[in-house]
Design a protein around this motif. Structure first.
Motif, PDB file in Angstrom:
ATOM      1  N   THR A  50     -25.374 -70.828   3.981  1.00  0.00           N
ATOM      2  CA  THR A  50     -24.128 -71.014   4.724  1.00  0.00           C
ATOM      3  C   THR A  50     -24.311 -70.573   6.170  1.00  0.00           C
ATOM      4  O   THR A  50     -25.165 -69.741   6.481  1.00  0.00           O
ATOM      5  N   TRP A  83     -22.370 -65.340   1.176  1.00  0.00           N
ATOM      6  CA  TRP A  83     -21.101 -64.946   1.790  1.00  0.00           C
ATOM      7  C   TRP A  83     -21.149 -63.541   2.365  1.00  0.00           C
ATOM      8  O   TRP A  83     -20.382 -63.220   3.279  1.00  0.00           O
ATOM      9  N   PHE A  90     -11.858 -65.632  -1.866  1.00  0.00           N
ATOM     10  CA  PHE A  90     -13.262 -66.034  -1.716  1.00  0.00           C
ATOM     11  C   PHE A  90     -13.396 -67.548  -1.905  1.00  0.00           C
ATOM     12  O   PHE A  90     -13.991 -68.254  -1.080  1.00  0.00           O
ATOM     13  N   ILE A  91     -12.820 -68.052  -2.984  1.00  0.00           N
ATOM     14  CA  ILE A  91     -12.885 -69.488  -3.295  1.00  0.00           C
ATOM     15  C   ILE A  91     -12.050 -70.294  -2.314  1.00  0.00           C
ATOM     16  O   ILE A  91     -12.470 -71.360  -1.837  1.00  0.00           O
ATOM     17  N   LEU A  92     -10.852 -69.791  -1.992  1.00  0.00           N
ATOM     18  CA  LEU A  92      -9.961 -70.512  -1.075  1.00  0.00           C
ATOM     19  C   LEU A  92     -10.587 -70.658   0.309  1.00  0.00           C
ATOM     20  O   LEU A  92     -10.509 -71.725   0.929  1.00  0.00           O
ATOM     21  N   THR A 102     -13.741 -70.800   1.074  1.00  0.00           N
ATOM     22  CA  THR A 102     -14.800 -71.814   0.998  1.00  0.00           C
ATOM     23  C   THR A 102     -14.224 -73.219   0.987  1.00  0.00           C
ATOM     24  O   THR A 102     -14.706 -74.115   1.695  1.00  0.00           O
ATOM     25  N   LEU A 103     -13.184 -73.438   0.202  1.00  0.00           N
ATOM     26  CA  LEU A 103     -12.568 -74.762   0.115  1.00  0.00           C
ATOM     27  C   LEU A 103     -11.970 -75.184   1.458  1.00  0.00           C
ATOM     28  O   LEU A 103     -12.110 -76.333   1.877  1.00  0.00           O
ATOM     29  N   THR A 137      -9.272 -60.979  -4.613  1.00  0.00           N
ATOM     30  CA  THR A 137     -10.491 -61.143  -3.808  1.00  0.00           C
ATOM     31  C   THR A 137     -11.237 -62.418  -4.193  1.00  0.00           C
ATOM     32  O   THR A 137     -11.662 -63.182  -3.319  1.00  0.00           O
ATOM     33  N   ALA A 138     -11.398 -62.648  -5.489  1.00  0.00           N
ATOM     34  CA  ALA A 138     -12.097 -63.859  -5.961  1.00  0.00           C
ATOM     35  C   ALA A 138     -11.336 -65.113  -5.533  1.00  0.00           C
ATOM     36  O   ALA A 138     -11.947 -66.109  -5.119  1.00  0.00           O
ATOM     37  N   PHE A 139     -10.004 -65.067  -5.608  1.00  0.00           N
ATOM     38  CA  PHE A 139      -9.191 -66.223  -5.195  1.00  0.00           C
ATOM     39  C   PHE A 139      -9.375 -66.512  -3.707  1.00  0.00           C
ATOM     40  O   PHE A 139      -9.572 -67.668  -3.300  1.00  0.00           O
ATOM     41  N   VAL A 199     -26.338 -66.266  -4.604  1.00  0.00           N
ATOM     42  CA  VAL A 199     -24.917 -66.626  -4.510  1.00  0.00           C
ATOM     43  C   VAL A 199     -24.153 -65.598  -3.688  1.00  0.00           C
ATOM     44  O   VAL A 199     -23.355 -65.951  -2.812  1.00  0.00           O
TER      45      VAL A 199
END
Length: 574
Positions: free
Chosen positions: A234, A123, A334-336, A338-339, A330-332, A119
């Motif tokens: 990816t 990235w 990271f997810i944003l 990708t989306l 950072t996590a936000f 995982v």
């Protein structure tokens, strides 16, 4: 069979112009420097910048334009997020949390660490991921090996030292490994004493038992393999994928078939299948077939040793404290990121890029650079809109600084990738790629799957001794010309070859993750060759099955597309 098989032009091997010969010379010189590593890879990539203008192949301004492309911006944006992940220890929190969920059973621990590494490697660079995860793995291995001995009052004679005492440190960034395909951050890695590999590893001194030694071998090697598997998933996971994407977009400007979403849809099943099969292979090779014993999650079957190990791991996780504000940001992001990549042009429905009037202006690089820029802007301390506390200054440090970015940014890879683009452009301009493609006519009698398989086997062997970016840079122009000459959809060859180049898993010099794992001293070269050969074969089979099943329908590989005829100069279909 393909409808265009009989419409190929014949070539005269003697038709080799001065420009083609000059370009071939530049290509050979650059390749020799890359293979021999007589100079750094980035420095060797500058050879086309001065030889092409000197030989009259391309103007200096034209060559310079090849060294910075869209993927450079994409990489810069991704590195900003990666620097933030590393700076605020988000990777450590994720890894320890997954270990706590898995428990201390060797089989489940192996699967857990492999999943976690995969995982992260989607990235972050494979090198950075391995350098981040291995210290955590080493700490867990110490607990597994020493927990029972401490309970009995016995020290573990050869495995670092008892918990709480100083550990040997190796700053891997200073080892001078010239085969690095990604920048080594100044990560300090926990390793065994330098002379550990000189000991008889089969004796009772370094490890309490042979089973302990096998666990250490299995878990450490699996981290390197999981990082490679994750990098496939990816388009930004490895430098080889980025090189492929930029070369493909430059060579076939009208082909809008490969983006973050389509690559992910194709490669995710490959990664999942490889992950499971590699776990089975490593477990069978080092731990045997007792899956019921090593993978049980029942609390009643836990030994005192495993309970003590889990307790120590829980303590390490609790030392991290509650999740911090920078980690959440950072996590936000990271997810944003990708989306936004997925929803830009998903293909089956209109994406957010359709909201803009002008088409083709926004790419995945636009998203990554924008979000990366915001990390320089957002303060690392949670904003407080009330009164300032006593002694608090007005300046706030951002989530990442330029020094954080520079420490993580692989500038050598940027130059190396640019040199690859310059070589490809010179091959096309001089006509060398056309000449090479025409020499591939002898392969026209083979089935197309056999042509792709031979190409994959060839690059899998070469990449064990030559760096991955150098290998793909050398082979991409050749494979493009071959595909056009044989009327094969270029993606049918390029995608499997790009993936197989990453399977340099048999030797420490194959890629940096291998070297990092090898330096921990748990395994020898014969262990890496034996385990890596199995992983290589698993990857080759899975990739070939994928490209001939769901890959064919996803990329329409059963036809020779119109966009491939743009650069094809061997004649149109009859």
């Amino acid at each position: 069979s393909h409808p265009y098989r009989g419409s190929l032009m014949k070539s005269n091997p003697g038709d080799f112009s001065l420009q083609e010969a000059s370009c071939a010379y530049v290509l050979i010189v650059t390749a020799v420097y890359w293979v021999s590593e007589a100079v750094p890879l980035g420095a060797a990539a500058l050879v086309p910048a001065f030889l092409y203008p000197l030989f009259g192949i391309m103007k200096s301004s034209e060559v310079a334009a090849e060294y910075v492309k869209n993927t450079t911006l994409l990489l810069m944006g991704v590195i900003c997020v990666a620097a933030s992940v590393e700076k605020w220890n988000l990777h450590k929190r994720i890894a320890l949390r997954m270990v706590i969920m898995a428990g201390a059973k060797p089989g489940m621990l192996l699967l857990c660490f492999m999943c976690c590494t995969t995982v992260l490697s989607m990235w972050l660079s494979n090198t950075s991921t391995t350098a981040m995860v291995m210290p955590i793995v080493e700490a867990v291995l110490q607990e597994l090996v020493t927990a029972e001995e401490e309970r009995e009052g016995i020290g573990a004679p050869g495995l670092n030292e008892k918990h709480g005492q100083p550990l040997t440190l190796l700053n891997y960034a200073g080892t001078g490994c010239t085969r690095c395909v990604c920048f080594f951050s100044q990560t300090q890695i926990l390793v065994l004493p330098p002379n550990s590999r000189d000991l008889d590893l089969s004796s009772k001194y370094p490890y309490r038992s042979r089973h302990d030694h096998m666990i250490c071998k299995c878990l450490s090697l699996s981290i390197s393999y999981a990082a490679t598997i994750g990098g496939l998933t990816t388009i930004i996971g490895t430098s080889t994928s980025l090189i492929f994407l930029e070369h493909f977009n430059n060579h076939y400007p009208n082909a809008e078939v490969v983006n973050f979403g389509t690559w992910f849809l194709f490669s995710l099943p490959i990664s999942l299948i490889m992950l499971v099969l590699t776990w089975f292979w490593m477990h069978w090779l080092f731990l045997g077939c007792n899956f019921k014993e090593t993978c049980s999650i029942s609390k009643k079957k836990k030994t005192k040793r495993e309970e003590m190990s889990e307790k120590r791991i829980q303590e390490e996780y609790e030392k991290l404290g509650n999740i911090s504000y920078p980690e959440m940001v950072t996590a936000f992001f990271f997810i944003l990121m990708t989306l936004l990549w997925f929803t830009r042009e998903p293909g089956f429905v209109p994406g957010w890029s359709s909201f803009f009037e002008k088409k083709g202006y926004r790419t995945d690089a636009t998203v990554s650079v924008f979000l990366g820029f915001l990390l320089f802007l957002i303060p690392a301390k949670k904003p407080c809109f009330g009164k300032k506390e006593k002694g608090e200054t007005g300046s706030l440090e951002p989530i990442i600084t330029w020094k954080d970015f520079q420490k993580t940014m692989p500038w050598e890879i940027v130059v190396l990738v640019g040199g690859g683009y310059a070589l490809a452009a010179g091959c096309k301009t001089s006509g060398l790629s056309t000449w090479i493609g025409q020499q591939m006519m002898s392969l026209s009698s083979l089935p197309y799957w056999a042509v792709t398989l031979l190409a994959c086997i060839l690059v899998s062997m070469v990449t064990e001794f030559v760096s991955n970016p150098a290998t793909i840079t050398i082979f991409l122009p050749i494979l493009c010309s071959m595909s056009e000459s044989l009327r094969i959809n270029p993606l049918y060859t390029l995608i499997p070859v790009t993936m197989c180049i990453s399977f340099a898993v048999m030797l420490p010099v194959g890629n940096p993750p291998n070297a990092i794992v090898f330096n921990y001293g748990h395994c020898q070269i014969k262990d890496m060759v034996k385990a890596g050969l199995g992983v290589n074969l698993i990857g080759l089979v899975v990739v070939m099955v994928a490209i001939n099943t769901w890959g064919t329908s996803l990329f329409q590989l059963d036809t020779f597309p119109d966009w491939a005829m743009v650069s094809n100069v061997t004649g149109g279909p009859s």
